[in-house]
Design a protein around this motif. Sequence first.
Motif, mmCIF file in Angstrom:
data_model
loop_
_atom_site.group_PDB
_atom_site.id
_atom_site.type_symbol
_atom_site.label_atom_id
_atom_site.label_comp_id
_atom_site.label_asym_id
_atom_site.label_seq_id
_atom_site.Cartn_x
_atom_site.Cartn_y
_atom_site.Cartn_z
ATOM 1 N N ALA A 1 55.274 47.950 -2.016
ATOM 2 C CA ALA A 1 55.437 49.339 -2.458
ATOM 3 C C ALA A 1 54.111 49.922 -2.957
ATOM 4 O O ALA A 1 53.827 51.113 -2.758
ATOM 5 N N ILE A 2 53.287 49.088 -3.598
ATOM 6 C CA ILE A 2 51.980 49.552 -4.082
ATOM 7 C C ILE A 2 51.114 50.002 -2.909
ATOM 8 O O ILE A 2 50.499 51.076 -2.942
ATOM 9 N N VAL A 3 51.066 49.182 -1.871
ATOM 10 C CA VAL A 3 50.260 49.514 -0.692
ATOM 11 C C VAL A 3 50.761 50.817 -0.069
ATOM 12 O O VAL A 3 49.962 51.694 0.301
ATOM 13 N N GLU A 4 52.095 50.965 0.025
ATOM 14 C CA GLU A 4 52.675 52.185 0.616
ATOM 15 C C GLU A 4 52.309 53.415 -0.210
ATOM 16 O O GLU A 4 51.962 54.466 0.334
ATOM 17 N N GLU A 5 52.383 53.303 -1.526
ATOM 18 C CA GLU A 5 52.099 54.446 -2.400
ATOM 19 C C GLU A 5 50.633 54.850 -2.311
ATOM 20 O O GLU A 5 50.296 56.042 -2.251
ATOM 21 N N ILE A 6 49.745 53.856 -2.295
ATOM 22 C CA ILE A 6 48.315 54.165 -2.188
ATOM 23 C C ILE A 6 48.033 54.860 -0.857
ATOM 24 O O ILE A 6 47.297 55.856 -0.802
ATOM 25 N N ALA A 7 48.633 54.348 0.229
ATOM 26 C CA ALA A 7 48.434 54.945 1.556
ATOM 27 C C ALA A 7 48.946 56.383 1.583
ATOM 28 O O ALA A 7 48.303 57.280 2.149
ATOM 29 N N HIS A 8 50.089 56.607 0.928
ATOM 30 C CA HIS A 8 50.689 57.947 0.883
ATOM 31 C C HIS A 8 49.778 58.930 0.144
ATOM 32 O O HIS A 8 49.514 60.048 0.618
ATOM 33 N N ILE A 9 49.270 58.529 -1.031
ATOM 34 C CA ILE A 9 48.399 59.419 -1.814
ATOM 35 C C ILE A 9 47.078 59.640 -1.089
ATOM 36 O O ILE A 9 46.556 60.761 -1.019
ATOM 37 N N HIS A 10 46.531 58.551 -0.531
ATOM 38 C CA HIS A 10 45.244 58.631 0.149
ATOM 39 C C HIS A 10 45.290 59.619 1.323
ATOM 40 O O HIS A 10 44.299 60.327 1.595
ATOM 41 N N ALA A 11 46.426 59.686 1.982
ATOM 42 C CA ALA A 11 46.571 60.578 3.144
ATOM 43 C C ALA A 11 46.382 62.041 2.760
ATOM 44 O O ALA A 11 46.008 62.872 3.593
ATOM 45 N N THR A 12 46.603 62.366 1.483
ATOM 46 C CA THR A 12 46.438 63.749 1.023
ATOM 47 C C THR A 12 44.980 64.063 0.661
ATOM 48 O O THR A 12 44.633 65.228 0.434
ATOM 49 N N GLY A 13 44.136 63.017 0.535
ATOM 50 C CA GLY A 13 42.753 63.209 0.111
ATOM 51 C C GLY A 13 42.553 63.022 -1.378
ATOM 52 O O GLY A 13 41.422 63.036 -1.878
ATOM 53 N N GLN A 14 43.651 62.876 -2.132
ATOM 54 C CA GLN A 14 43.558 62.686 -3.583
ATOM 55 C C GLN A 14 42.918 61.324 -3.883
ATOM 56 O O GLN A 14 43.312 60.309 -3.299
ATOM 57 N N PRO A 15 41.909 61.255 -4.769
ATOM 58 C CA PRO A 15 41.283 59.967 -5.083
ATOM 59 C C PRO A 15 42.236 59.060 -5.875
ATOM 60 O O PRO A 15 43.031 59.542 -6.687
ATOM 61 N N VAL A 16 42.120 57.748 -5.640
ATOM 62 C CA VAL A 16 43.012 56.766 -6.272
ATOM 63 C C VAL A 16 42.176 55.678 -6.943
ATOM 64 O O VAL A 16 41.260 55.121 -6.327
ATOM 65 N N LEU A 17 42.488 55.384 -8.191
ATOM 66 C CA LEU A 17 41.906 54.243 -8.902
ATOM 67 C C LEU A 17 43.039 53.264 -9.191
ATOM 68 O O LEU A 17 44.018 53.623 -9.844
#
Length: 763
Positions: free
Chosen positions: A415-431
């Motif tokens: 689920a973590i990998v899916e969530e990061i991929a989902h946010i990343h697709a929008t261009g929003q930076p992720v830490l």
Amino acid sequence: MGAFDWFWKAMGSTTERNNKKSKSVVAAAHELIPELSSLDDASLAAAVRGTVADGAIGDKPRFLAGLSVASERRLGLTPFNVQNQAVLRLLEGDVIQMATGEGKTLVGAMAAAGYALTGKRVHVITVNNYLADRDAEWMRPLVEFFGLTVASVTEASTREERIAAYRSDVVYAPVTEIGFDHLRDNQITNRSQTVQVPADVALVDEADSVLVDEALVPLVLAGSEGSQQATGQITAAVSHLEEEEHYTIDGEGRNVFLTDKGAEKIERILGIDSLYSDEHIGTTLVRVNLALHAKALLVRDVHYIVADGKVALVDASRGRVAELQRWPDGLQAAVESKEGLDVSEGGRILDSITLQALMRRYPTVCGMTGTAVEATDQLRTFYGLHVSVIDRAQELQRFDEADRIYATMAEKNEAIVEEIAHIHATGQPVLVGTHDVAESEALAEALEERGIEVNVLNAKNDAEEARIIAEAGDTGRVTVSTQMAGRGTDIRLGGADEADHDEVAELGGLAVIGTARHRTARLDNQLRGRAGRQGDPGLSLFFVSLEDDIVKVGGADEQITAQPAADGRIESNRIQQFIEHCQRVTEGQLLEIHSQTWKYNKLLADHRDILDERRAALLDTDTAWRELAERNPQRAAELDHLPQDVKEQAARDIMLFHLDDEWSEHLALMDDVRESIHLRAIARETPIDEFHRIAVREFKDLANRAVDKASETFAEVAITEDGAQLADAGWKRPSSTWTYMVSDNPLAGSGNSVISGIGNIFR
């Protein structure tokens, strides 16, 4: 809290009164800024110095206003009112809580200058070498504006550079360097060899990290001894042992125990009759247990990494390589042998001090952090410090999402990998905040398999760390970091230069994801605090599984049932409350461990104070010569032909050698006593009371033995115009010394680092 409610209410109301008082001073200072802005530099500096009388700041509004004007002129930074309020609270000796990005570096420099103007020498204590160097240079123009001197001490500083730096009014340095220099100064035989000079104030950046998380880490000074290390034969023998059959691990993964079958197998392989015989119990058995600890409890890429043919420990509180850290020699050798590396030289511990004992040596301690409130109990209990919460300059815009809870770790990680991929697709930076090196690398690998470029921050040098974390807020960035990495460096939206700030803000700001709850909510909040800087938007979200360490440890004696969805997710207020309960339990465990460990360390700290007084008397007076001459007047008369200063230094060398030698032996003995003290409970004795009884008895003997041995050496050793020839008589100080740290917190830094099953956790 019941009966103590009145106490906590009183403490709260006192803090509120202090903050109100500070705000009124700040308001008055604001009114004075136009007047002081009209002054030239020399007049402005004189006006600020004029607010100080008899070692105290008299006119606080004028003082603050002058500092604010000087900051704007020299640094281009105009302090917010809340920053000025924070300066006042630091000058009152509080630990202040300021949110990430609110300008703690400037606040610390202003307070340090304030203390220095009252005649106090200040140590500004940072979390690493890079920040010590950066902040000293960054804030130098402000401090020097008032005729004060400023310098930094880092791991790379030479002895001459350290001597000069410590004589400055304001010294920036990591706590480890200050501690190690203190230990080295405790080995000198002439006052002219001193590196440090006493400081009046410790102003601690990231105060909760230094004063709480790492408070019980002993800094160790060791000397060469060339002692025999654990052999490859024992490591090879232990490698054949199987869990459950030959050894068992306790439920918390902190201790390992040899079974009868295991002992028999080791005896058979080594060809000895009994591990528990007088011949082997103090040597072979100890090495077998160390090798077993290395095999069963210490996991490569979690507790240590192997780089350039050497074992490098991972700093549990920061999740990155600790350059100076090592285990005690026997365990270090066991791990090196386990990994098939050259076993490093052994040595004896010459001296050690915990960070907590080191901090208590300063007459005044104050500090800054983003998460002080949760550490209020520890700060009050162990240091007598109060916490002041400083409001944000702009209201918090970050959205803290409810935890996402999963039944298993595998489902959570997917689920973590899916969530990061989902946010990343929008261009929003992720830490992403992980708990250890292995987890960070496994997650990065899983993301890269999805075509997502990742910056991994776990074992880089401090400067590289700061650069990566500073860019973590840029469009489309995904940064996977271990806990605490990059702390002290701002994450600005749109990158370090904020070029794309508005674009990233439109996307929702920085998204912070935690891969598990920590064993204290304070560490969770440190991670959350990386988002939502200075009124920026942001998001924080934690993932939890019922297989996480916090649940296993905090909920060890409890049964819980849940109905997960097809993807393993559990949406239940009851389970959320259970997770919070587990965290409270582990927080309680950490506090109890701190309290118990401090009780053991406190007596040794008291003994150290007595020893320091004795050392000072021997170094600064003719005490050594007088005492030895009184014990052996005949020998003293034989030396009448020598100059008095030569005789005094010879006596000093003799006395200090034996005092230091006995202290080293005392530390080793008390370490052994503490390791075995739990056995005293079997005899219905309280372990801590028994430890104190033994420690007091042994310390008394130490003092007597040191003087007796010094007297014997005085009678026998050759003393010439070149001094006491101790080396010729076999009394040699170590030919080389080194420093290292030993973790004394058995729960430090554990997150998902369960001993088993961490191999491919994100596959």
